[in-house]
Structure formats: structure tokens, C-alpha cells
Design an enzyme around this catalytic site. Structure first.
Site, short mmCIF file in Angstrom:
data_model
loop_
_atom_site.label_atom_id
_atom_site.label_comp_id
_atom_site.label_asym_id
_atom_site.label_seq_id
_atom_site.Cartn_x
_atom_site.Cartn_y
_atom_site.Cartn_z
N ARG A 62 -26.22 18.47 -4.22
CA ARG A 62 -26.65 19.76 -3.70
C ARG A 62 -28.07 19.63 -3.18
O ARG A 62 -28.77 18.63 -3.44
CB ARG A 62 -26.60 20.82 -4.81
CG ARG A 62 -25.18 21.21 -5.18
CD ARG A 62 -25.16 22.05 -6.43
NE ARG A 62 -25.74 23.37 -6.23
CZ ARG A 62 -25.93 24.23 -7.22
NH1 ARG A 62 -25.60 23.91 -8.45
NH2 ARG A 62 -26.45 25.42 -6.98
N HIS A 63 -28.50 20.65 -2.46
CA HIS A 63 -29.90 20.73 -2.06
C HIS A 63 -30.76 20.79 -3.34
O HIS A 63 -30.24 21.06 -4.43
CB HIS A 63 -30.11 22.02 -1.27
CG HIS A 63 -29.57 23.21 -2.00
ND1 HIS A 63 -30.27 23.86 -2.99
CD2 HIS A 63 -28.37 23.83 -1.91
CE1 HIS A 63 -29.51 24.84 -3.47
NE2 HIS A 63 -28.35 24.84 -2.84
N MET A 122 -19.61 21.75 -2.56
CA MET A 122 -19.47 20.49 -3.29
C MET A 122 -18.25 20.53 -4.20
O MET A 122 -17.55 19.53 -4.36
CB MET A 122 -20.74 20.24 -4.12
CG MET A 122 -20.81 18.86 -4.72
SD MET A 122 -22.50 18.44 -5.10
CE MET A 122 -22.25 17.25 -6.43
N ARG A 168 -32.34 24.86 2.95
CA ARG A 168 -32.56 24.10 1.73
C ARG A 168 -31.96 22.70 1.76
O ARG A 168 -32.53 21.77 1.15
CB ARG A 168 -32.09 24.89 0.51
CG ARG A 168 -30.68 25.47 0.61
CD ARG A 168 -30.52 26.61 -0.39
NE ARG A 168 -29.19 27.13 -0.59
CZ ARG A 168 -28.62 28.06 0.17
NH1 ARG A 168 -29.26 28.54 1.23
NH2 ARG A 168 -27.40 28.51 -0.09
N HIS A 178 -23.89 22.39 -0.90
CA HIS A 178 -24.10 23.54 -1.77
C HIS A 178 -23.04 23.56 -2.86
O HIS A 178 -22.06 22.83 -2.81
CB HIS A 178 -24.00 24.83 -0.93
CG HIS A 178 -24.91 24.84 0.25
ND1 HIS A 178 -26.15 25.42 0.23
CD2 HIS A 178 -24.77 24.34 1.50
CE1 HIS A 178 -26.73 25.27 1.41
NE2 HIS A 178 -25.92 24.62 2.21
N TYR A 217 -26.02 38.28 -10.04
CA TYR A 217 -24.73 38.70 -10.61
C TYR A 217 -24.85 40.09 -11.22
O TYR A 217 -23.92 40.89 -11.18
CB TYR A 217 -24.25 37.68 -11.64
CG TYR A 217 -23.79 36.39 -11.01
CD1 TYR A 217 -24.44 35.18 -11.31
CD2 TYR A 217 -22.73 36.36 -10.11
CE1 TYR A 217 -24.03 34.00 -10.72
CE2 TYR A 217 -22.33 35.18 -9.52
CZ TYR A 217 -22.98 34.00 -9.83
OH TYR A 217 -22.58 32.83 -9.24
N ASN A 262 -32.37 30.32 -6.05
CA ASN A 262 -31.76 29.80 -7.28
C ASN A 262 -32.60 30.28 -8.47
O ASN A 262 -32.08 30.73 -9.48
CB ASN A 262 -31.75 28.27 -7.31
CG ASN A 262 -30.70 27.64 -6.42
OD1 ASN A 262 -30.93 26.56 -5.87
ND2 ASN A 262 -29.56 28.29 -6.26
N GLU A 268 -22.95 27.05 2.76
CA GLU A 268 -22.43 27.60 1.52
C GLU A 268 -21.45 28.74 1.81
O GLU A 268 -21.47 29.34 2.88
CB GLU A 268 -23.60 28.10 0.64
CG GLU A 268 -23.22 28.67 -0.71
CD GLU A 268 -22.41 27.70 -1.60
OE1 GLU A 268 -21.48 27.05 -1.09
OE2 GLU A 268 -22.69 27.62 -2.81
N GLY A 287 0.79 -1.23 0.00
CA GLY A 287 0.00 0.00 0.00
C GLY A 287 0.82 1.27 0.00
O GLY A 287 0.28 2.35 0.26
N ALA A 295 -20.55 25.68 -4.00
CA ALA A 295 -19.13 25.93 -3.74
C ALA A 295 -18.55 24.84 -2.83
O ALA A 295 -17.42 24.38 -3.01
CB ALA A 295 -18.94 27.31 -3.12
N ARG A 299 18.86 0.25 -10.50
CA ARG A 299 17.90 0.63 -9.46
C ARG A 299 18.48 1.71 -8.56
O ARG A 299 17.78 2.65 -8.18
CB ARG A 299 17.48 -0.60 -8.66
CG ARG A 299 16.66 -1.59 -9.48
CD ARG A 299 16.65 -2.97 -8.85
NE ARG A 299 15.90 -2.97 -7.59
CZ ARG A 299 15.92 -3.97 -6.72
NH1 ARG A 299 16.66 -5.05 -6.95
NH2 ARG A 299 15.23 -3.89 -5.61
N TYR A 353 12.58 -9.21 -2.38
CA TYR A 353 12.78 -8.12 -1.42
C TYR A 353 12.87 -8.65 0.00
O TYR A 353 13.60 -8.13 0.84
CB TYR A 353 11.62 -7.13 -1.50
CG TYR A 353 11.71 -6.14 -2.62
CD1 TYR A 353 11.10 -6.40 -3.85
CD2 TYR A 353 12.39 -4.93 -2.47
CE1 TYR A 353 11.18 -5.48 -4.89
CE2 TYR A 353 12.46 -4.02 -3.49
CZ TYR A 353 11.85 -4.29 -4.71
OH TYR A 353 11.91 -3.38 -5.72
N VAL A 412 -4.19 -3.28 -8.12
CA VAL A 412 -3.28 -2.32 -8.72
C VAL A 412 -2.08 -2.90 -9.46
O VAL A 412 -1.48 -2.22 -10.28
CB VAL A 412 -2.77 -1.30 -7.69
CG1 VAL A 412 -3.90 -0.48 -7.15
CG2 VAL A 412 -2.02 -1.99 -6.57
#
Lengths: 487, 470
Positions: free
Chosen positions: B257-258, B396, B307, B392, B338, B264, B327, B52, B394, B104, B199, B173
Site C-alpha cells: 500500500r501507499h 490490494m 499517496r 490501496h 466509520y 489514515n 482505491e 503443464g 481494497a 483408469r 502414454y 511438481v
């Protein structure tokens, strides 16, 4: 859909349109938490302003020989957990023993072959466990710290059984130390002043205590990494140079481990101060981001002089992101770090108002705040409770650091002070943190020594006591009774 | 006022107060987050193959970069693949293969040199040296190198003897590694097991006694036990805390989001409004979707805003409210469109477009502040298993950037539309993302960066990318 904000009862409720199953939400007036209007089976854990991570109560069980710092860790951990909002209490079995036996004669009480004493000690442990159960069931405690040597496997098995029967989680904290200097210093700091040795000569007390440790050493079986591999525990070696952590079960244990790994006992001092008097302070206005008044500027210089006079090695200086703390720190002429987390409490819609204006525009909010100043959240702002969560990383880093000067704000300083001086949530918002006064905190024994330094430059008083009448229906004069003078 | 008082100005982007005049103390001022690292730090992985190390290296690096500590992984296996072109078989790793040994060792030295340039060019604060480093000799080389250059060293050793965990590891992996790209699966597993044996012969774990002056953490069996020795500073303490909270139990994280809110619909940002009718329908649809996912023991988290709580209420299960999930605080711009921001604060609007990650609203927050605020949420998300986070836009974006390793520049422009659930499932070294739109229309709230970000631009240029609204 309209939100009815002019409601007389201060509740804002909203009916959600659409399918009939939609429930209404109301915002609790004090905490400003949105909760469902109707009672429901899910109501049980709602409306909490902080996430609830503990379901089962947890017992932290200390393990270790005498003078290994168990009580120090127990008290400090308890102080931290209570401060972050996890109700915690220490149950110190030695205290039970002192109450049962009244006068301590000498170390012979602790000899492994002293059957009578053994019976008393076992009874004390049982009594303490009973009190733990009562604390969880009757007092809503979440964490109990069981502070005793617990050095035998037998004793630990009793505790495990007790926990299992009642559904308590168990987390062991074992402190191991073989450095004779640390042990001697430990005995010096906390044992010689113990009630057990109150009338003893220092050298006699020291000798007796060392004999006491030997009594335990004979039967001491540390937690075994192989046999006890299913238990949850942390072993602390030599005051933190090494830790062994096994099977952390949940969030609270993870936080406890993180805390224990960050604390240290290197002697140091923490200096707490507010910014110098600000322009808004003079006008009796709260919040905002104003600069220093002329007197505030003189304080900044006086603070520089004071700090220099303290002759502190390697001092770190922290400020908030607000102009007034930064201006204060600038006068010191040294590097400083800015923490947004140290910003003053956000008063939301009340920012930059005077108390008189708050009373005039938001009389109900003003009354609610007086009813429960710790949990009260300003509309679109914060509560003291929110601030404690915001400040937790600051406290964690303060624990890691050594000499630090924190230049902050009134509400912030109250939160920090409450942490260091173990003040409960009810007292926290009323702690006195006047302008132009430095508090020097020096950890000593199990607590903190506080020295107050008023730097002799006058400033307004910004401390508002809780008025006698906190009813929503009170008269303006009652509300404004305790507002300090301003321009 | 004495002339010694330094005047302060608030830098317009981050709203940080800084002294006006140049001073020698200027060096570390004006940082929006406390700077805790002075010396660069090397995290040195230790352990047999399939323990790991690369998983931890990548995850830790992702976390450190997200919280603002520039970090990079230096994977010596990658250098080896670049040096030798095609991998033949495990024989390359036999301890008696002198030619291979030379290659190596040269790779390790080259990687160390690159660590040096990374630090010298001020690019990074932490370098994760991802290799087996299983011999004391190799670790000595690294320690001398670090000492010469004034770097701190912190070892992370992963010890595991559970054959099931190792087999699962190889499956996830190793089989898809470039080394085995044209190999039959069984052949690959057999070869890799022999590689591990090579090893094992020379493996000396960190010694609790001989190495007691080193700083390290030993992780046993994917986290059931840890041994932590001599943590030196803040960043090492944070790294230890992080490593002790992560796990590999399969689970999924659902981000949403809500439902669409009243504000909105009006194109207004921030505020604390309730759901619109379509938003309420989304809440119902979300409930159905989550039920169909048939998740055992699902935790649900919301913010403190109406919300998200209304959305969660429709699920009919317990949920936790986190203030940290609120938010972004738009300060003086709260509840504005805006267009109104452009009209009232055209300069602020332009500054935000210039550096949306670091830009702080007046009396508000920046994305950078959000990340700091969300760090405890991420830490707890790492501890948890199946979880649905209702938050919200931003917020998220910040969480998504953490899981998908997005840079600070990309973060504020990640697409997180309404009424769309993102299901994140950790797989191999990363995260699988499934995007599920729950088929209920909603306004678009995503505003792309406009072309003209100058402070003196025309209003139309500023509003060019504003999505439609009422």
C-alpha cells in the site's frame, strides 16, 4: 501538512515533510494527474493518464494475396488502436502505386515478368517505408500498418532489415483464404468500387481482378512455420475460423492479437441510443441517476415500436446501471444486460449541477474543460479519455456480437460513435448525440453506414458547443453562451 | 403514465435497478456483471504428462473464479489416487495393463459424472477436465458426453518437446506428488520418464484437419506458438486471451500500500490526501528495501492518487500510473470516519457488513466492481516479470485474492496492513508469500466483520471493530 486548494492558478501542491529528498507533487489542472514539481530526468514519461506500454515503434506488416481482407484489417485495426490512444497510421502501397502510375490499364501491370512495373512497385514500397520512418521520428507515431501483399520472402526480408536498422519491432499479419465465395464477396464489396476500376464494366473488372490475383499466386510464399519460427506473426485462416500465433513480443502485440481474434465480418447492425429524456435533463442538470420524464417514457415505448419494426433476428440489448437507461430498456419487453462500464461520465464535484452553477462555483474548471474537453477530468470525476478506457471491453464485446442495441448516455455514446466512425479525440466530445434519436450503424466496405432515426418525440437539447472564449479570465456570459435552454 | 411502465427499485445492497413486479424476464436481471455464458462449458486438457496441464487447469480456474465465472477443476489423476490407494510404479500406466486400464476408464467416467452434478446443481459454469486425454477415443467419449448434456467443449492441448522444460516441470511438481512420497529422487524421475513413454505410444494430438470442427487451442513450447481453432463464444475468447498472456518465467510480484496518509491517521476512508510523516518515512524504507532486493528490470506501478505517487517518487525510478488501481470509490461516504458513516447511514453500514463483497456504496463502488476494474491490471501483471504495485487496501485485497485463490467472501477481509510489503513468488501450482513489515509504525486500518450485522443493531455493536484513530 495542508493542501493549498485555494490557489489562484488552480494548482494543488503539497510539500511532503520529512527528509529533504522528498519532492513536491502538483496536480495538473486539466488531467488532474499528480506530477513532481521539479524538472527531473524521470519527468519524461510521467504525468501520463494512461499507462505507456510501447517503447519501440511497431510495424504491423500485412501479408496475403489480393482480396484477402488486408486493407479491411489494416483500417479496422488502425481505427481501434487510435481510439484506445495508440497513434497509428496505415501506409497502403497500392495508394503509392496509384499516385505513381496515374491510370491503371489492366492486370498485365502485375505480371511477374513485367520488369518496368516491378521497378515502379519496388520504388513505391521503398517510398512507403521512408514515410513510415518519418511518421515514427517526426510525428510521434507508435504503430505503422504496412498494407501491401508482401507475398515474397524477399520483400519481407527487406522490411525486416528496415525495421532492424531503425529499432522498430515487426509483427506480421497474414490472411489466408481459399474460399471462393468469400473472395468473390470481397471483390464485390471493395474492389469494383476501387479507383482502378472506376470506368469499367462490372464483369470486366471482375475478370481482370481475378487475373491480377493469379499474377501474385505464382510467386506467393506464405510465412513458413518452420523457417520463420523466430518471427512474430499471426496467420488468420478463412476469416477467423483458425489462427496461428507465433512469438508475441509485447503488450501491444498481445492486444492486437486479441482484437483480431474477436472481429468478424458477419453482416449485422449496431443500434445506439440514449435513454429517454430524464427529469434532470429537463432541469438542465448533468449526471445524477434520475428517472425518465413523461416524454422520456413515451420515447421508451416508441423505441420498442421502432425496434419491432426493424425485424431484427436475435437482438441483444445492453444498458448501463443507471435508472434512466434501464427504464428505457424495460419498455422493450426483452432480456437486457446491464454494464456498469456504460454508465455516464462521472462529473465528480459537478454531479447534478447546471452549467450555470458550474460556472458560478468552478469557473476555472469550466474554462479548462472548454480548452481540452477530451482530456479534461472533473475534480473527483472522469475525463472522456478515462471513459474510452472504461469502454474498451464494451467495444471488444460489440465486435464479437452481431445485432445489438446499446441504450446509454450522451458522453458514452459519443465515445462509441467515435470508435465506429473513426473520429479523432478532438471531435469526439462534440459529436451530436441528441435525445430520442436512434443511430443505426451497419458495417459496409471499409467503413460504417449511419442511419439516423428521430422517433418524433420532443426532448430538450443537451448539446453544448464549444464557446468562442475559453480563457480562464472570461466573463460568465461568454462561458454560458452555448448552454442549451432548460427549465 | 401508462400502467405498462414497470416501476424500478434499487436493490439496497448492490444498488442495481430492478423491476418491482415479477415478470418472466426477471430471470437474468439484477446482475451486477454482464452474463455471457448460457451453456456450461467444459475445458478439456490434452497432453502427455509433465506438459503443464494441471498448472494451466489450476491457474485458469483461479482466474475464472476471480472474474466471477464459477469454475472447478476435475483432476482424473486424483480420482485414480483415490481408487487405487498406493501407487507402485509406472507399470500401472502400460497400455497392455488391462486391469489398470479398466480402473483408469472408470475414474474418467466418475469424473464426468461429477462434472454433470456440478453443472446440474447450478454450482458452476465452467468445468476443467484435467487428464491426459491423449487418445482420440477418449476425446470422443467426452464429446459425446458433452453433446448429450448440452455442454460446450473447448480443448486445451499442451505440446512440448524441450527436454529442459520437462525436466524442470518434473522437479517442481512431480517429485512432491503423492505418487512419489516415499521415493528416492532419482528413482522417481526415472519412473516418471517411463510413465511418459507409456502414454507416448498411444498419443494422437488434435489433428488440424480431422478435428477442424472442434474448438481448441494448441500451446507449443510454453507459449512461443499457439494454434487457435473455432472460438465459439465470449468465455472461450477470454480463456484464449488469458492463456496467451501467461508465462512461466521466474519472477516476483511485490504488493504494497501507499505509506500512511493524513486521512489514515484521522480514521477517514477514501479521499486523496498526502503522506503523513511516518508515511513519508515508509516511502524511504521501501526504496531501501527494493534496492536490497537487487531486482533486474523492476517495473513500478501506482494509482492516480497522491499517496501512492508520493510513495513511488521516493524510489527514484520510472513508474506507471494506472487509474484502475485507484482505491474503491466510497461514493457518499468518501472522506468519512466509520463513526460518521454509522451516524449518517446506519442502514448502509449494516448492509455492508452483511455482504461486504457485493455491497456498493451509494454513488460508489463495490468490491465486485473493483474486480472488474482490475481485470486488465491482472492481465498485464501476468505478462510482466518483476513488478512492484503500490496501491490501496481494497485494491490490494482484490489482487491478493487473485494470486492466493481466495474466495469472494474472504477477499474483503484479507489483511493488508500499512507499511508491509507482500512478496509473491509463483512456485509449483501456487504462490509463495513473504510478508515484510518495514518497521515503521502506522495506524491499523483493518475493520473486521462485527458480530451483529442487523440493520437495527445498536451503534456500539456497529462500531465494535473499528480500529483506533485520532
Amino acid at each position: 501538512m495542508e493542501a493549498d486548494s485555494g490557489c489562484r492558478h488552480g494548482l494543488v501542491s503539497l510539500t511532503v515533510g520529512g527528509p529533504a529528498e522528498q519532492k513536491e507533487l502538483t496536480q495538473t489542472p486539466l488531467l488532474k494527474i499528480w506530477v513532481p514539481w521539479m524538472g527531473s530526468s524521470l519527468n519524461r514519461r510521467r504525468g501520463s493518464s494512461v499507462p505507456q506500454f510501447t517503447n519501440s515503434p511497431t510495424m504491423i506488416v500485412m501479408v496475403g494475396l489480393p482480396a484477402r481482407g488486408k486493407t479491411y484489417i489494416s483500417k479496422k485495426l488502425t481505427r481501434y488502436l487510435n481510439w484506445i490512444g495508440v497513434p497509428t497510421r496505415v501506409f497502403n502501397v497500392g495508394q503509392y502505386r496509384r499516385e505513381a502510375v496515374q491510370t491503371y490499364k489492366n492486370f498485365e501491370f502485375f505480371r511477374a515478368d513485367n520488369e518496368e512495373a516491378m521497378a515502379i512497385r519496388k520504388a513505391c514500397a521503398a517510398a512507403a517505408l521512408k514515410d513510415v520512418a518519418a511518421y515514427f521520428t517526426k510525428e510521434q507515431g507508435q504503430v505503422a500498418v504496412f498494407d501491401a501483399t508482401n507475398t515474397t520472402q524477399e520483400r519481407r526480408a527487406i522490411i525486416m532489415r528496415f525495421g532492424k536498422e531503425r529499432g522498430y519491432k515487426v509483427f506480421f499479419v497474414e490472411s489466408m483464404c481459399d474460399d471462393p465465395d468469400i473472395i468473390a464477396e470481397n471483390i464485390q464489396q471493395v474492389k469494383l468500387g476501387s479507383p482502378d476500376y472506376v470506368d469499367r464494366d462490372t464483369e470486366e473488372a471482375m475478370r481482370d481482378f481475378i487475373q491480377r490475383i493469379k499474377c501474385y499466386e505464382a510467386t506467393y510464399v506464405p510465412i513458413d512455420d518452420e523457417r520463420d519460427r523466430k518471427l512474430s506473426y499471426i496467420k488468420i485462416f478463412n476469416v477467423g475460423s483458425r489462427y496461428l500465433v507465433n512469438r508475441v513480443q509485447d503488450h501491444i502485440q498481445s492486444r492486437i492479437v486479441y482484437y483480431l481474434m474477436n472481429i468478424h465480418i458477419t453482416p449485422r447492425s449496431i443500434y445506439l441510443s440514449r435513454h429517454g429524456e430524464s427529469e434532470l435533463n429537463l432541469l438542465g442538470r448533468i449526471g445524477g441517476d434520475s428517472g425518465l420524464s413523461p416524454r422520456g417514457q413515451r420515447y421508451a415505448k416508441a423505441l420498442a415500436g421502432f425496434i419491432e419494426g426493424q425485424n431484427i433476428s436475435n437482438l441483444k440489448v445492453w444498458t448501463s446501471h443507471m435508472k434512466r437507461t434501464i427504464q428505457t430498456a424495460e419498455a422493450l419487453g426483452v432480456q437486457y444486460e446491464q454494464w456498469k462500464a456504460l454508465n455516464e461520465i462521472d462529473a465528480g464535484v459537478c454531479e447534478e449541477l447546471t452549467y450555470e452553477e458550474i460556472q458560478e462555483n468552478f469557473p476555472e474548471e469550466f474554462a479548462l474543460r472548454d480548452q481540452d474537453k477530451y482530456r479534461y477530468r472533473y475534480p473527483k470525476g472522469e475525463s472522456y479519455e478515462d471513459m474510452v478506457h472504461r469502454l474498451e471491453p464494451v467495444i471488444m464485446e460489440l465486435e464479437r456480437q452481431e445485432n445489438v442495441l446499446v441504450v446509454c448516455h450522451q458522453a458514452v455514446m459519443r465515445c462509441l460513435l467515435a470508435y465506429f466512425l473513426d473520429k479523432p479525440a478532438g471531435d469526439l466530445p462534440y459529436l451530436r448525440c441528441p435525445l430520442h434519436t436512434v443511430l443505426k450503424l451497419t458495417p459496409v466496405a471499409y467503413g460504417c453506414k449511419v442511419e439516423t432515426f428521430f422517433l418524433n418525440i420532443e426532448a430538450v437539447n443537451t448539446h453544448r458547443e464549444r464557446p468562442t472564449n475559453v480563457d480562464i479570465s472570461r466573463k460568465p456570459e461568454d462561458a454560458l453562451q452555448t448552454v442549451p435552454d432548460h427549465i
